[in-house]
Design a protein around this motif. Structure first.
Motif, PDB file in Angstrom:
ATOM      1  N   TYR A  25       0.734  -1.007  -0.061  1.00 14.60           N
ATOM      2  CA  TYR A  25      -0.037  -0.166   0.175  1.00 14.60           C
ATOM      3  C   TYR A  25       0.970   1.146   0.067  1.00 14.60           C
ATOM      4  O   TYR A  25       1.864   1.240   0.917  1.00 14.60           O
ATOM      5  CB  TYR A  25      -0.882  -0.012   1.192  1.00 14.60           C
ATOM      6  N   ASN A  27       0.684   5.592  -0.122  1.00 15.81           N
ATOM      7  CA  ASN A  27       0.103   6.669   0.052  1.00 15.81           C
ATOM      8  C   ASN A  27       1.155   7.788   0.360  1.00 15.81           C
ATOM      9  O   ASN A  27       1.587   7.884   1.247  1.00 15.81           O
ATOM     10  CB  ASN A  27      -1.119   6.779   0.887  1.00 15.81           C
ATOM     11  N   GLU A  28       1.361   8.802  -0.693  1.00 17.99           N
ATOM     12  CA  GLU A  28       2.328   9.646  -0.602  1.00 17.99           C
ATOM     13  C   GLU A  28       3.657   9.187  -0.019  1.00 17.99           C
ATOM     14  O   GLU A  28       4.445   8.341  -0.842  1.00 17.99           O
ATOM     15  CB  GLU A  28       1.848  10.882   0.249  1.00 17.99           C
TER      16      GLU A  28
ATOM     17  N   LYS B  37      -5.148  11.582  -4.788  1.00 21.07           N
ATOM     18  CA  LYS B  37      -4.603  11.128  -3.513  1.00 21.07           C
ATOM     19  C   LYS B  37      -3.510  12.041  -3.078  1.00 21.07           C
ATOM     20  O   LYS B  37      -3.382  12.270  -1.931  1.00 21.07           O
ATOM     21  CB  LYS B  37      -4.373   9.613  -3.390  1.00 21.07           C
ATOM     22  N   ARG B  38      -2.553  12.503  -4.016  1.00 17.76           N
ATOM     23  CA  ARG B  38      -1.687  13.381  -3.580  1.00 17.76           C
ATOM     24  C   ARG B  38      -2.212  14.868  -3.158  1.00 17.76           C
ATOM     25  O   ARG B  38      -3.190  15.218  -3.730  1.00 17.76           O
ATOM     26  CB  ARG B  38      -0.748  13.533  -4.747  1.00 17.76           C
ATOM     27  N   LYS B 123      -5.551  15.420  -2.351  1.00 16.93           N
ATOM     28  CA  LYS B 123      -5.143  14.744  -0.974  1.00 16.93           C
ATOM     29  C   LYS B 123      -6.490  14.058  -0.322  1.00 16.93           C
ATOM     30  O   LYS B 123      -6.903  14.275   0.826  1.00 16.93           O
ATOM     31  CB  LYS B 123      -4.768  15.869   0.175  1.00 16.93           C
ATOM     32  N   SER B 125      -7.861   9.985  -0.804  1.00 17.40           N
ATOM     33  CA  SER B 125      -7.788   8.723  -1.328  1.00 17.40           C
ATOM     34  C   SER B 125      -8.981   7.994  -1.573  1.00 17.40           C
ATOM     35  O   SER B 125      -9.915   8.292  -0.817  1.00 17.40           O
ATOM     36  CB  SER B 125      -6.912   8.000  -0.419  1.00 17.40           C
TER      37      SER B 125
END
Lengths: 67, 397
Positions: A25, A27-28, B37-38, B123, B125
């Motif tokens: 996984y 995320n960033e 998501k970023r 930002k 997700s």
């Protein structure tokens, strides 16, 4: 078991896309492995910078000599 | 600014494919949410930033100085011995393209989507697909520590190489090692390059892939490498090979690295099926990357337009079945599929050649005037002039 070196990790997702078990996984800047990991090691090859290492935890058990 | 509870279309992923899908869906009347998501659209860059001019033919985008930084006049493909083929943009047309600033390009496309009426949530997700009796009916999002369910009639998965939407929806996106590449790139400065050319280096310098130099100016360029996973033996080979190449090239050895970029790129055939009830995949998520070049922007944008247009038709017809969505399958495949398969075959052949064979190929090709560059034309020309060399390539012609 896959070991992550956070100093090297670029958080790019190359390992995520290569993983056949969807066990990673991202995320960033967070990269996590879940229990679906099969230790196949594809992510280690996919990682362009060598941030992942496969630690073998399930070696073959050699039975003790019976003689 | 928090998203509403319900949309016609939710697009997951704010890259070029997602933004273009969102844009064409919104401009034709659908109620669209684009989720990224970023925290910043387009950043950090994960791209070689070379793009073919093909997109400008298909999609309503005009080169903008914020991202269109260097239109090249040719591409040079160097064999292991140093001989090269020059692919002249005047003759090859749209195959040779431009070097762009991808972060600004993505922002530009997202802004176009916003201007055409799409809402954008950064930002944010997507953590799962929502289902109602097995049928997809929306997405669960997480944003600033809060989870929420957003209903959608149609979900578009534009979430890239590592697409989660595709996997959650049950598409088989697993890649073979020979269809996956590991990539590393430095944005370098203090160079002395000829900015008119993009350079490609093939052979054992980059097993199963190539080294690229894409100049943004005389002084600045992306210098990168892609390696086929099936050719990689141990960890960190992309970095080791790239560093080795840079150390050996006098144009590069005094340069400084301003940014390091990495990522995975698929070089597979496209998925057999990119639609299911209430779901469409687009771009890298659908494995639309060109398997010969590893380029994904043009194909993603071209398919994104079709995807967005079909999304609106589905909203109007109130029909989100996989049968209805065949309009998208048919539309994007008409535009891209033949070339994707042809380039896949060419890639399969090229990665099987050793340095000696590649040098021969380069030598032959550099002697052939290429008025109209395409895999087919090149192979046809080789067959005409050097039939013995092309025996291996017969099945491609």
């Amino acid at each position: 078991m896959i070991e992550l070196n956070d100093d090297k990790c670029m958080h790019c997702g190359a390992c995520v896309g290569a993983c056949p078990a969807n066990a990673i996984y991202l995320n960033e800047v967070i990269l996590d492995f879940n229990d679906d990991c099969t230790d196949c090691g594809l992510c280690v090859k996919a990682c362009p910078v060598g941030a992942l290492t496969l630690i073998r935890t399930r070696g073959l058990k050699v039975p003790a000599a019976t003689a | 600014m928090f998203p509403k509870d319900s949309y016609d279309v939710v697009v997951v992923g704010g890259g070029p494919s997602g933004s273009t899908s969102a844009r064409y869906a919104a401009r034709n009347g659908a109620d669209v949410l684009l989720v990224e998501k970023r925290q910043e659209i387009g950043s950090p860059v994960r791209c070689g930033e070379g793009v073919s001019m093909e997109i400008f033919k298909h999609v309503d985008i005009k080169p903008d100085s914020s991202w269109f930084v260097n239109q090249v006049t040719g591409a040079r493909i160097f064999g292991p011995s140093g001989k090269f083929i020059l692919i002249d943009a005047k003759k090859a047309g749209d195959e040779v393209g431009a070097v762009i600033e991808r972060d600004n390009f993505d922002k530009y496309l997202a802004a176009e989507a916003a201007r055409d009426g799409a809402e954008i949530a950064t930002k944010t997700s997507v953590v799962s697909l929502l289902r109602d009796g097995g049928e997809v009916c929306g997405v669960r999002i997480r944003r600033m520590g809060e989870e929420r369910d957003i209903a959608a009639k149609l979900v578009i998965g534009a979430d890239g190489f590592e697409s989660q939407v595709a996997r959650w929806a049950g598409f088989n996106t697993n890649l073979k090692t020979r269809d996956t590449t590991s990539n590393l790139q430095y944005r370098m400065t203090n160079l002395d390059l000829d900015p008119r050319f993009t350079d490609f280096y093939i052979g054992s310098v980059a097993p199963g892939g190539y080294v690229w130099i894409f100049p943004k100016s005389r002084d600045v360029a992306n210098v990168g490498i892609g390696l086929l996973l099936s050719k990689i033996k141990g960890p960190s080979e992309a970095k080791d090979y790239l560093d080795g190449f840079i150390a050996s090239d006098p144009r590069l050895k005094n340069a400084s690295i301003m940014e390091t970029v990495s990522g995975g790129v698929s070089v597979s055939a496209p998925l057999d099926k990119v639609t299911a009830d209430r779901i469409m995949l687009v771009g890298d998520a659908a494995r639309m990357i060109d398997p010969l070049t590893g380029g994904g922007i043009s194909n993603g944008v071209i398919a994104g337009k079709v995807c967005g247009e079909v999304a609106v038709e589905a909203v109007r017809a109130k029909d989100f079945s996989v049968e209805f969505l065949q309009r998208y399958e048919k539309g994007w495949r008409e535009l891209l599929e033949e070339k994707l398969y042809r380039d896949y075959m060419a890639k399969e052949k090229l990665v099987s050649l050793d340095d000696e064979a590649l040098d021969k190929l380069i030598e032959v090709m550099s002697a052939v005037p290429l008025e109209n560059l395409s895999t087919k034309e090149i192979l046809g020309a080789i067959r005409k002039k050097y039939p013995e060399l092309v025996k291996e390539f017969e099945d491609l012609i």
